[in-house]
Design a protein around this motif. Structure first.
Motif, PDB file in Angstrom:
ATOM      1  N   GLN A   6       0.833  -1.202   0.000  1.00 36.71           N
ATOM      2  CA  GLN A   6       0.000   0.000   0.000  1.00 36.71           C
ATOM      3  C   GLN A   6       0.874   1.262   0.000  1.00 36.71           C
ATOM      4  O   GLN A   6       0.579   2.229  -0.687  1.00 36.71           O
ATOM      5  CB  GLN A   6      -0.948   0.016   1.195  1.00 36.71           C
ATOM      6  CG  GLN A   6      -1.877   1.223   1.181  1.00 36.71           C
ATOM      7  CD  GLN A   6      -2.971   1.110   2.209  1.00 36.71           C
ATOM      8  OE1 GLN A   6      -3.529   0.039   2.397  1.00 36.71           O
ATOM      9  NE2 GLN A   6      -3.279   2.200   2.863  1.00 36.71           N
ATOM     10  N   SER A  22      -3.227  -1.151 -13.395  1.00 35.06           N
ATOM     11  CA  SER A  22      -2.922  -2.488 -12.868  1.00 35.06           C
ATOM     12  C   SER A  22      -1.652  -3.040 -13.503  1.00 35.06           C
ATOM     13  O   SER A  22      -0.834  -3.669 -12.827  1.00 35.06           O
ATOM     14  CB  SER A  22      -4.084  -3.449 -13.126  1.00 35.06           C
ATOM     15  OG  SER A  22      -5.162  -3.130 -12.295  1.00 35.06           O
ATOM     16  N   ARG A  33      -3.094  -6.689  -6.817  1.00 34.58           N
ATOM     17  CA  ARG A  33      -4.393  -6.274  -6.260  1.00 34.58           C
ATOM     18  C   ARG A  33      -4.465  -4.749  -6.113  1.00 34.58           C
ATOM     19  O   ARG A  33      -4.771  -4.228  -5.049  1.00 34.58           O
ATOM     20  CB  ARG A  33      -4.615  -6.957  -4.913  1.00 34.58           C
ATOM     21  CG  ARG A  33      -4.689  -8.479  -5.088  1.00 34.58           C
ATOM     22  CD  ARG A  33      -5.177  -9.192  -3.876  1.00 34.58           C
ATOM     23  NE  ARG A  33      -6.526  -8.769  -3.545  1.00 34.58           N
ATOM     24  CZ  ARG A  33      -7.009  -8.771  -2.309  1.00 34.58           C
ATOM     25  NH1 ARG A  33      -6.277  -9.183  -1.311  1.00 34.58           N
ATOM     26  NH2 ARG A  33      -8.233  -8.375  -2.066  1.00 34.58           N
ATOM     27  N   LYS A  36      -7.669  -3.100  -4.623  1.00 36.37           N
ATOM     28  CA  LYS A  36      -7.809  -3.240  -3.171  1.00 36.37           C
ATOM     29  C   LYS A  36      -7.047  -2.128  -2.460  1.00 36.37           C
ATOM     30  O   LYS A  36      -7.546  -1.515  -1.521  1.00 36.37           O
ATOM     31  CB  LYS A  36      -7.280  -4.606  -2.712  1.00 36.37           C
ATOM     32  CG  LYS A  36      -7.403  -4.832  -1.212  1.00 36.37           C
ATOM     33  CD  LYS A  36      -6.075  -5.301  -0.638  1.00 36.37           C
ATOM     34  CE  LYS A  36      -6.127  -5.695   0.804  1.00 36.37           C
ATOM     35  NZ  LYS A  36      -6.425  -4.648   1.737  1.00 36.37           N
ATOM     36  N   TYR A  37      -5.820  -1.830  -2.911  1.00 39.67           N
ATOM     37  CA  TYR A  37      -5.031  -0.786  -2.266  1.00 39.67           C
ATOM     38  C   TYR A  37      -5.604   0.601  -2.549  1.00 39.67           C
ATOM     39  O   TYR A  37      -5.567   1.475  -1.682  1.00 39.67           O
ATOM     40  CB  TYR A  37      -3.562  -0.891  -2.671  1.00 39.67           C
ATOM     41  CG  TYR A  37      -2.957  -2.174  -2.163  1.00 39.67           C
ATOM     42  CD1 TYR A  37      -2.884  -2.441  -0.800  1.00 39.67           C
ATOM     43  CD2 TYR A  37      -2.505  -3.150  -3.034  1.00 39.67           C
ATOM     44  CE1 TYR A  37      -2.365  -3.629  -0.316  1.00 39.67           C
ATOM     45  CE2 TYR A  37      -1.974  -4.344  -2.571  1.00 39.67           C
ATOM     46  CZ  TYR A  37      -1.910  -4.569  -1.207  1.00 39.67           C
ATOM     47  OH  TYR A  37      -1.395  -5.750  -0.728  1.00 39.67           O
ATOM     48  N   HIS A  39      -8.798   1.172  -2.913  1.00 39.77           N
ATOM     49  CA  HIS A  39      -9.946   1.205  -1.997  1.00 39.77           C
ATOM     50  C   HIS A  39      -9.489   1.547  -0.574  1.00 39.77           C
ATOM     51  O   HIS A  39     -10.097   2.389   0.100  1.00 39.77           O
ATOM     52  CB  HIS A  39     -10.673  -0.137  -2.012  1.00 39.77           C
ATOM     53  CG  HIS A  39     -11.735  -0.258  -0.986  1.00 39.77           C
ATOM     54  ND1 HIS A  39     -12.981   0.312  -1.132  1.00 39.77           N
ATOM     55  CD2 HIS A  39     -11.742  -0.850   0.232  1.00 39.77           C
ATOM     56  CE1 HIS A  39     -13.698   0.069  -0.043  1.00 39.77           C
ATOM     57  NE2 HIS A  39     -12.967  -0.648   0.792  1.00 39.77           N
ATOM     58  N   ASP A  40      -8.430   0.903  -0.117  1.00 38.48           N
ATOM     59  CA  ASP A  40      -7.913   1.150   1.227  1.00 38.48           C
ATOM     60  C   ASP A  40      -7.435   2.595   1.389  1.00 38.48           C
ATOM     61  O   ASP A  40      -7.694   3.228   2.415  1.00 38.48           O
ATOM     62  CB  ASP A  40      -6.777   0.184   1.564  1.00 38.48           C
ATOM     63  CG  ASP A  40      -7.241  -1.254   1.704  1.00 38.48           C
ATOM     64  OD1 ASP A  40      -8.466  -1.497   1.782  1.00 38.48           O
ATOM     65  OD2 ASP A  40      -6.371  -2.144   1.719  1.00 38.48           O
TER      66      ASP A  40
END
Length: 78
Positions: A6, A22, A33, A36-37, A39-40
């Motif tokens: 992240q 990506s 992913r 996902k990062y 989003h975080d």
């Protein structure tokens, strides 16, 4: 201390105006992913824009950093 995936994505977004895809994440950092990062990071206050790009055959998303959360300073009572 080792840097997290992240943190790698955050650093990339801060330093590069062209954003990240990506494919960039996979080929540069071995990260599979990215969404996902993203989003975080968004959930911790980062404003990240995304746009679809298309080359005639494939479509992908590119993420851009708009703003990072401001550091919260705590006042110490004396």
């Amino acid at each position: 201390m080792s840097i997290t995936q992240q943190q790698l994505i955050e650093d990339h977004l801060r330093k590069r105006k062209k954003g990240i895809t990506s494919w960039d994440a996979i080929t540069t950092y071995g990260i599979t992913r990215l969404a996902k990062y993203i989003h975080d990071l968004r959930s911790t206050g980062f404003r990240i824009d995304d746009r679809y790009e298309f080359d005639g055959h494939r479509k992908w998303k590119r993420y851009y950093l708009i703003s990072a959360p401001k550091a919260i300073s705590k006042k110490v009572k004396k």
